[in-house]
Motif scaffolding. Structure first.
Motif, mmCIF file in Angstrom:
data_model
loop_
_atom_site.group_PDB
_atom_site.id
_atom_site.type_symbol
_atom_site.label_atom_id
_atom_site.label_comp_id
_atom_site.label_asym_id
_atom_site.label_seq_id
_atom_site.Cartn_x
_atom_site.Cartn_y
_atom_site.Cartn_z
ATOM 1 N N GLU A 67 -22.317 15.951 -52.022
ATOM 2 C CA GLU A 67 -23.744 15.803 -52.341
ATOM 3 C C GLU A 67 -24.010 14.679 -53.347
ATOM 4 O O GLU A 67 -24.984 13.936 -53.213
ATOM 5 C CB GLU A 67 -24.189 17.170 -52.898
ATOM 6 C CG GLU A 67 -25.496 17.215 -53.575
ATOM 7 C CD GLU A 67 -25.469 18.247 -54.711
ATOM 8 O OE1 GLU A 67 -24.715 19.246 -54.629
ATOM 9 O OE2 GLU A 67 -26.195 18.035 -55.687
ATOM 10 N N LYS A 68 -23.108 14.522 -54.309
ATOM 11 C CA LYS A 68 -23.381 13.590 -55.414
ATOM 12 C C LYS A 68 -22.756 12.210 -55.240
ATOM 13 O O LYS A 68 -23.202 11.244 -55.853
ATOM 14 C CB LYS A 68 -22.905 14.188 -56.740
ATOM 15 C CG LYS A 68 -23.734 15.396 -57.132
ATOM 16 C CD LYS A 68 -23.291 15.975 -58.444
ATOM 17 C CE LYS A 68 -24.171 17.159 -58.802
ATOM 18 N NZ LYS A 68 -23.537 18.097 -59.688
ATOM 19 N N VAL A 69 -21.691 12.117 -54.470
ATOM 20 C CA VAL A 69 -21.002 10.823 -54.308
ATOM 21 C C VAL A 69 -21.134 10.319 -52.870
ATOM 22 O O VAL A 69 -21.595 9.199 -52.621
ATOM 23 C CB VAL A 69 -19.492 10.941 -54.676
ATOM 24 C CG1 VAL A 69 -18.791 9.606 -54.498
ATOM 25 C CG2 VAL A 69 -19.320 11.467 -56.088
ATOM 26 N N MET A 122 -26.110 21.182 -48.437
ATOM 27 C CA MET A 122 -27.156 20.210 -48.131
ATOM 28 C C MET A 122 -28.487 20.891 -47.826
ATOM 29 O O MET A 122 -29.546 20.299 -48.061
ATOM 30 C CB MET A 122 -26.712 19.284 -46.990
ATOM 31 C CG MET A 122 -25.487 18.448 -47.339
ATOM 32 S SD MET A 122 -25.462 17.755 -49.023
ATOM 33 C CE MET A 122 -26.694 16.467 -48.888
ATOM 34 N N ALA A 123 -28.452 22.141 -47.357
ATOM 35 C CA ALA A 123 -29.713 22.879 -47.139
ATOM 36 C C ALA A 123 -30.426 23.054 -48.479
ATOM 37 O O ALA A 123 -31.653 22.939 -48.581
ATOM 38 C CB ALA A 123 -29.427 24.236 -46.504
ATOM 39 N N GLU A 124 -29.644 23.286 -49.531
ATOM 40 C CA GLU A 124 -30.221 23.452 -50.868
ATOM 41 C C GLU A 124 -30.771 22.137 -51.413
ATOM 42 O O GLU A 124 -31.589 22.128 -52.323
ATOM 43 C CB GLU A 124 -29.153 23.992 -51.831
ATOM 44 C CG GLU A 124 -28.748 25.419 -51.550
ATOM 45 C CD GLU A 124 -29.834 26.425 -51.922
ATOM 46 O OE1 GLU A 124 -30.129 26.550 -53.107
ATOM 47 O OE2 GLU A 124 -30.392 27.059 -50.998
ATOM 48 N N LYS A 125 -30.299 21.008 -50.867
ATOM 49 C CA LYS A 125 -30.713 19.686 -51.370
ATOM 50 C C LYS A 125 -31.609 18.967 -50.370
ATOM 51 O O LYS A 125 -31.751 17.746 -50.428
ATOM 52 C CB LYS A 125 -29.462 18.813 -51.634
ATOM 53 C CG LYS A 125 -28.553 19.372 -52.686
ATOM 54 C CD LYS A 125 -29.173 19.241 -54.063
ATOM 55 C CE LYS A 125 -28.461 20.144 -55.046
ATOM 56 N NZ LYS A 125 -29.052 20.150 -56.363
ATOM 57 N N ALA A 126 -32.190 19.709 -49.431
ATOM 58 C CA ALA A 126 -32.968 19.079 -48.353
ATOM 59 C C ALA A 126 -34.081 18.191 -48.907
ATOM 60 O O ALA A 126 -34.336 17.094 -48.382
ATOM 61 C CB ALA A 126 -33.541 20.154 -47.439
ATOM 62 N N GLY A 137 -34.918 13.807 -44.179
ATOM 63 C CA GLY A 137 -34.528 13.150 -42.927
ATOM 64 C C GLY A 137 -33.031 13.122 -42.666
ATOM 65 O O GLY A 137 -32.592 12.733 -41.588
ATOM 66 N N LEU A 138 -32.228 13.542 -43.661
ATOM 67 C CA LEU A 138 -30.771 13.528 -43.457
ATOM 68 C C LEU A 138 -30.383 14.479 -42.329
ATOM 69 O O LEU A 138 -30.831 15.625 -42.289
ATOM 70 C CB LEU A 138 -30.055 13.965 -44.750
ATOM 71 C CG LEU A 138 -28.545 14.220 -44.614
ATOM 72 C CD1 LEU A 138 -27.787 12.917 -44.364
ATOM 73 C CD2 LEU A 138 -27.990 14.906 -45.855
ATOM 74 N N SER A 139 -29.562 13.972 -41.401
ATOM 75 C CA SER A 139 -29.079 14.879 -40.360
ATOM 76 C C SER A 139 -27.556 14.861 -40.352
ATOM 77 O O SER A 139 -26.922 13.798 -40.320
ATOM 78 C CB SER A 139 -29.711 14.478 -39.016
ATOM 79 O OG SER A 139 -28.772 14.200 -38.068
#
Ligand SMILES: C[S@@+](CC[C@H](N)C(=O)[O-])C[C@H]1O[C@@H](n2cnc3c(N)ncnc32)[C@H](O)[C@@H]1O
Length: 285
Positions: free
Chosen positions: A89-91, A125-129, A134-136
């Motif tokens: 998520e961060k890098v 990634m659901a938590e960071k949507a 648009g990220l898939s």
């Protein structure tokens, strides 16, 4: 446990090495008994010697597969080691997205076992949507063992399994109770495709990926097999792609085209790319 004659042990270790890459050392003899006796009993055989004798016969393909599967260690848990998911998520996502106009990332979990690893990625990634509109994610989970792939596809976990590493608020938000178990909601499950796949096979049929998670499987292989798999993974990753290994695994000491990310432990970047550009730093917080 009963001793296994040395030629039977050699036959079994050759079989496992050839079929899965697994190195069976004499200190793992206890595993042979505990994992293979249930198969022997199912086959109506008295002991491991009788099972090995049956494995030696022509036409034993199905039995060989069952024995290989039984000897795999399928231990997994949600958010295992935590940092790989934080790095993702961060890098990883922030560094790759600017050069992916379609905002689509292909991720391969190369030894997905019962699915906790790929699902932990989806949940991360659901938590960071909101942060990555648009990220898939196109996630493929593979494993050599058919039984664990079926379990991963079902997305059903016991109380014990959801208590290992999964934050309670995620359990409530993304799972529904089914009897004594918990089932991941359909919208999460459908974000991962699963496939039976042996890491010793050619990777070309899988296509290209941006990120490969290959965690806690190389530890079972010898140096040459590890180096061969990692080298072949490099060929299905772009120059800016990432490889993530398990906490007890490293490319250090192997002749492979990856090197450790300078700040994100467990993350590996292609050696050529690392020489050209300084990799993204780990974001604070
Ligand atoms: C210990 S689990 C790791 C699961 C997950 N990656 C994690 O870190 O929690 C190792 C998995 O590797 C799989 N495996 C072993 N040999 C393999 C091979 N040759 N090809 C594909 N998968 C293999 C096993 O079936 C098992 O599910």
């Amino acid at each position: 446990m009963s001793a296994i004659p040395s030629d039977d042990f050699a036959f079994l270790s050759n079989l496992l090495k050839r079929r899965s890459g697994l190195v069976l050392t004499p200190d793992k003899l206890y595993l042979v008994e505990s994992r293979l006796m249930p198969i022997a009993r199912k086959e109506g055989l008295a002991d491991i010697a009788a099972l090995i004798s049956k494995l030696r016969q022509p036409g034993s393909e199905t039995l060989q597969r069952a024995v290989t599967d039984a000897m795999t260690t399928n231990e997994s848990l949600f958010f295992r080691d935590k940092t790989p998911f934080e790095h993702f998520e961060k890098v990883i996502v922030p560094s790759l997205l600017p050069s992916r106009p379609q905002k689509r990332l292909r991720v391969w979990c190369a030894a997905a076992s019962t699915g906790q690893e790929p699902y932990s990625l989806v949940l991360t990634m659901a938590e960071k949507a909101a942060q990555f509109p648009g990220l898939s994610l196109d996630i493929l989970g593979t494993d050599i063992c058919a039984e664990v792939i079926a379990r991963a596809q079902a997305g059903i976990y016991s109380q014990f399994e959801v208590q290992r590493g999964l934050p309670i608020q995620m359990l409530v938000k993304y799972f529904t109770k089914e009897g004594d178990n918990w089932r991941l909601k359909e919208n999460i499950r459908q974000q991962v495709k699963y496939k039976l796949f042996n890491l010793l096979e050619s990777l070309s049929a899988l296509g290209q990926f941006d990120v490969v998670f290959c965690r806690n499987v190389l530890i079972y292989f010898d140096r040459d097999t590890k180096a061969d798999i990692i080298t072949r993974i490099a060929k299905i990753l772009p120059e800016d792609g990432y490889l993530i290994l398990g906490a007890a695994e490293t490319v250090v000491g192997l002749t492979v085209p990856f090197q450790p990310h300078p700040t994100a432990k467990g993350l590996y970047v292609k050696a050529a790319a690392a020489a050209l550009t300084p990799p993204a730093k780990v974001a604070a917080g």
